[in-house]
Design a protein around this motif. Structure first.
Motif, PDB file in Angstrom:
ATOM      1  N   LEU A 111       0.782  -1.286   0.179  1.00  0.00           N
ATOM      2  CA  LEU A 111      -0.015  -0.080   0.010  1.00  0.00           C
ATOM      3  C   LEU A 111       0.839   1.345   0.007  1.00  0.00           C
ATOM      4  O   LEU A 111       1.798   1.298   0.463  1.00  0.00           O
ATOM      5  N   GLU A 154       3.096 -10.807   3.254  1.00  0.00           N
ATOM      6  CA  GLU A 154       3.269  -9.617   2.422  1.00  0.00           C
ATOM      7  C   GLU A 154       4.751  -9.710   1.914  1.00  0.00           C
ATOM      8  O   GLU A 154       5.524  -9.781   2.995  1.00  0.00           O
ATOM      9  N   HIS A 207       8.842  -5.467   0.278  1.00  0.00           N
ATOM     10  CA  HIS A 207       9.057  -3.962  -0.142  1.00  0.00           C
ATOM     11  C   HIS A 207       7.550  -3.430  -0.208  1.00  0.00           C
ATOM     12  O   HIS A 207       6.509  -3.772   0.011  1.00  0.00           O
ATOM     13  N   GLY A 208       7.525  -1.970  -0.520  1.00  0.00           N
ATOM     14  CA  GLY A 208       6.120  -1.122  -0.916  1.00  0.00           C
ATOM     15  C   GLY A 208       5.800  -1.291  -2.154  1.00  0.00           C
ATOM     16  O   GLY A 208       5.950  -2.098  -3.107  1.00  0.00           O
ATOM     17  N   SER A 209       4.969  -0.220  -2.335  1.00  0.00           N
ATOM     18  CA  SER A 209       3.969  -0.136  -3.777  1.00  0.00           C
ATOM     19  C   SER A 209       5.100   0.487  -4.744  1.00  0.00           C
ATOM     20  O   SER A 209       4.693   0.378  -5.965  1.00  0.00           O
ATOM     21  N   ALA A 210       6.294   0.906  -4.681  1.00  0.00           N
ATOM     22  CA  ALA A 210       7.391   1.283  -5.519  1.00  0.00           C
ATOM     23  C   ALA A 210       6.744   2.100  -6.799  1.00  0.00           C
ATOM     24  O   ALA A 210       6.645   1.835  -7.792  1.00  0.00           O
ATOM     25  N   ASN A 262       9.801  -7.152  -9.605  1.00  0.00           N
ATOM     26  CA  ASN A 262      10.290  -8.336  -9.321  1.00  0.00           C
ATOM     27  C   ASN A 262       8.976  -9.165  -8.414  1.00  0.00           C
ATOM     28  O   ASN A 262       8.901  -8.666  -7.390  1.00  0.00           O
TER      29      ASN A 262
HETATM   30  N1  LIG Z   1       4.235  -3.206   3.280  1.00  0.00           N
HETATM   31  C1  LIG Z   1       3.796  -1.881   2.658  1.00  0.00           C
HETATM   32  O1  LIG Z   1       2.829  -1.928   2.136  1.00  0.00           O
HETATM   33  C2  LIG Z   1       4.914  -0.835   2.455  1.00  0.00           C
HETATM   34  C3  LIG Z   1       5.980  -1.079   2.784  1.00  0.00           C
HETATM   35  C4  LIG Z   1       7.168  -0.111   2.472  1.00  0.00           C
HETATM   36  C5  LIG Z   1       6.684   1.124   1.880  1.00  0.00           C
HETATM   37  N2  LIG Z   1       5.350   1.295   1.573  1.00  0.00           N
HETATM   38  C6  LIG Z   1       4.727   2.388   0.867  1.00  0.00           C
HETATM   39  O2  LIG Z   1       5.242   2.182  -0.483  1.00  0.00           O
HETATM   40  C7  LIG Z   1       5.589   3.442  -1.070  1.00  0.00           C
HETATM   41  C8  LIG Z   1       6.825   3.595  -1.631  1.00  0.00           C
HETATM   42  O3  LIG Z   1       7.828   3.331  -0.623  1.00  0.00           O
HETATM   43  P1  LIG Z   1       9.397   3.086  -0.858  1.00  0.00           P
HETATM   44  O4  LIG Z   1       9.784   3.668  -2.178  1.00  0.00           O
HETATM   45  O5  LIG Z   1      10.094   3.734   0.232  1.00  0.00           O
HETATM   46  O6  LIG Z   1       9.945   1.659  -0.885  1.00  0.00           O
HETATM   47  P2  LIG Z   1       9.461   0.432  -1.954  1.00  0.00           P
HETATM   48  O7  LIG Z   1       9.882  -0.766  -1.272  1.00  0.00           O
HETATM   49  O8  LIG Z   1       8.216   0.810  -2.508  1.00  0.00           O
HETATM   50  O9  LIG Z   1      10.487   0.673  -3.141  1.00  0.00           O
HETATM   51  C9  LIG Z   1      11.765   1.281  -2.868  1.00  0.00           C
HETATM   52  C10 LIG Z   1      12.496   0.904  -4.187  1.00  0.00           C
HETATM   53  O10 LIG Z   1      12.876  -0.389  -4.177  1.00  0.00           O
HETATM   54  C11 LIG Z   1      13.000  -0.886  -5.351  1.00  0.00           C
HETATM   55  N3  LIG Z   1      11.777  -2.013  -5.430  1.00  0.00           N
HETATM   56  C12 LIG Z   1      11.059  -2.427  -4.393  1.00  0.00           C
HETATM   57  N4  LIG Z   1      10.218  -3.596  -4.624  1.00  0.00           N
HETATM   58  C13 LIG Z   1      10.781  -4.017  -5.900  1.00  0.00           C
HETATM   59  C14 LIG Z   1      10.355  -4.898  -6.725  1.00  0.00           C
HETATM   60  N5  LIG Z   1       9.395  -5.889  -6.211  1.00  0.00           N
HETATM   61  N6  LIG Z   1      11.078  -5.218  -7.804  1.00  0.00           N
HETATM   62  C15 LIG Z   1      11.878  -4.129  -8.290  1.00  0.00           C
HETATM   63  N7  LIG Z   1      12.415  -3.199  -7.533  1.00  0.00           N
HETATM   64  C16 LIG Z   1      11.786  -3.010  -6.302  1.00  0.00           C
HETATM   65  C17 LIG Z   1      12.338   0.145  -6.272  1.00  0.00           C
HETATM   66  O11 LIG Z   1      13.458   0.741  -6.946  1.00  0.00           O
HETATM   67  C18 LIG Z   1      11.597   1.172  -5.460  1.00  0.00           C
HETATM   68  O12 LIG Z   1      11.888   2.312  -5.858  1.00  0.00           O
HETATM   69  C19 LIG Z   1       5.188   4.489   0.123  1.00  0.00           C
HETATM   70  O13 LIG Z   1       3.947   4.989  -0.095  1.00  0.00           O
HETATM   71  C20 LIG Z   1       5.548   3.815   1.247  1.00  0.00           C
HETATM   72  O14 LIG Z   1       4.587   4.194   2.448  1.00  0.00           O
HETATM   73  C21 LIG Z   1       4.581   0.337   1.881  1.00  0.00           C
END
Ligand SMILES: NC(=O)c1ccc[n+]([C@@H]2O[C@H](COP(=O)([O-])OP(=O)(O)OC[C@H]3O[C@@H](n4cnc5c(N)ncnc54)[C@H](O)[C@@H]3O)[C@@H](O)[C@H]2O)c1
Length: 363
Positions: A85, A285, A288-291, A301
């Motif tokens: 999310l 879950e 990672h987040g919603s990236a 990935n």
């Molecule tokens: N549990 C959750 O739902 C959760 C956890 C962390 C962050 N968030 C939310 O997600 C949003 C983005 O947060 P963020 O950018 O700090 O963290 P993020 O984990 O979403 O992404 C950080 C970076 O990691 C890389 N990445 C992450 N997952 C990947 C995947 N499956 N494949 C390839 N590359 C990947 C991307 O380059 C991305 O820009 C924010 O709104 C944050 O609050 C949600």
């Protein structure tokens, strides 16, 4: 890891699917596809029901977590498969806090299990380290600490503003996560448990962690237990990750140290996690987040989500099927059939298709 007995009379397993936002909507269908394929080849029945909770619904209808959600999830489902999310259109992140933290707290999912396991030696940024070194479990306390949302502002938006955020630690909450870590070590014949805190600076909250740790460790004499301050742990995990089997820590430190661990094992795209209350409906879950920066491009990935699904199958008591998903993912990494974050050229869907096919043909 605290399997929930499947409900009597229903289909073999019933899973609530909450893809959420951004890449959550891209990786979760690949996981569903892989689980379906492995269940089919093992002749097990599984049913998925999807819920559209996330930013779109919040912006459209003002609904975050519907009022009957917790009751429905715990009564009607064995487990929840969750994506991520977070959406730039909701800068307050209110929907994410209501849904994700709401479910963690209201379902009392006090164990956040975040395994760190290197799938292939080439993926670690550490020189001369192998999958034998980068292999440990992080247990993060998941219902207390700084994440409970107790606090407030004083003189907000003035030069004299003060912000207070309370760190809440109960004896019951600290004891059950520390005990879970020792039980996990015992059940998996792992030799070492490390509890990490900052009791030299946080002299009340983490004094409680110290006292409870000393009490619980005495019940597990066969396990080598030790304590490290969180700053030392961060250094040691990078210097020599092979010295750890199980790490247990508070909500905030667990959040951070498990991201560090994820990076040692190849990055956020590969890291799985489980939010568990043993014996009850639990939530799975990826770390990672919603990236948003890569959402919609088809390059996320899906492996973190698929490994998360493997943890969910373990929890359902389907250990062989969980292992089959893990083996399929290892094979995909070995063959270089991966997304751009791991240096490959495959799309999210192509990796998902490959894994589903691998488990279907019974490798
Ligand atoms: N549990 C959750 O739902 C959760 C956890 C962390 C962050 N968030 C939310 O997600 C949003 C983005 O947060 P963020 O950018 O700090 O963290 P993020 O984990 O979403 O992404 C950080 C970076 O990691 C890389 N990445 C992450 N997952 C990947 C995947 N499956 N494949 C390839 N590359 C990947 C991307 O380059 C991305 O820009 C924010 O709104 C944050 O609050 C949600």
């Amino acid at each position: 890891m605290g399997a929930k007995p499947l409900r009597e009379g229903g289909p073999a397993a019933r899973i609530a699917v909450i893809p959420g936002d951004g890449i959550g909507k891209e990786v979760t269908p690949e996981s569903v596809k892989a689980i379906f394929a492995v269940a089919q080849s093992a002749r097990r029945r599984i049913e998925f029901v999807e819920f559209d909770w996330g930013a779109d619904k919040f912006l459209r209808e003002g609904v975050t977590l519907p009022p009957d959600a917790v009751e429905r999830l715990s009564n009607e489902f064995d487990a929840i498969l969750f994506g991520a999310l977070g959406d730039p259109r909701v800068p307050s992140n209110q929907h994410a806090a209501d849904i994700l933290l709401g479910l963690r707290f209201k379902l009392d999912l006090f164990v956040n299990a975040r395994p760190v396991a290197l799938l292939h030696d080439r993926l670690t940024p550490l020189r001369d380290r192998t999958s034998r070194d980068v292999r440990f479990m992080v247990f993060r306390e998941n219902t207390e600490g700084l994440y409970v949302g107790v606090g407030g502002f004083f003189k907000k938006d003035t030069p004299d503003e003060i912000a207070v955020q309370e760190d809440v630690n109960s004896r019951k909450g600290v004891e059950r996560i520390i005990r879970h870590a020792f039980e996990y070590a015992r059940q998996n014949t792992l030799k070492r448990v490390c509890m990490s805190d900052k009791s030299n600076a946080m002299t009340f909250a983490h004094d409680l962690w110290q006292r409870v740790f000393k009490q619980v460790r005495s019940e597990y004499p066969e396990i080598e237990s030790r304590h490290l301050y969180i700053d030392t742990l961060a250094m040691e995990v990078v210097r020599d990750p092979g010295q750890f089997d199980v790490i247990v820590t508070c909500n905030l430190f667990g959040d951070i140290i498990s991201d560090l661990g994820a990076q040692l094992a190849g990055g956020l795209g590969l890291a799985p996690s489980a939010n568990i209350h043993p014996g009850r409906t639990s939530l799975f879950e990826p770390v990672h987040g919603s990236a948003p920066s890569i959402a919609g491009k088809g390059i996320a990935n899906p492996i973190g989500s698929i490994l998360t699904s493997a943890m969910m199958l373990d929890f359902l008591g389907w250990k062989a099927e969980g292992d089959a998903l893990r083996e399929a993912v290892r094979a995909a990494v070995r063959e270089g059939l991966v997304t751009p974050d791991l240096g490959g050229s495959k799309t999210t869907q192509q990796v998902g298709d490959w894994v589903a096919n691998y488990v279907s043909i019974g490798n």
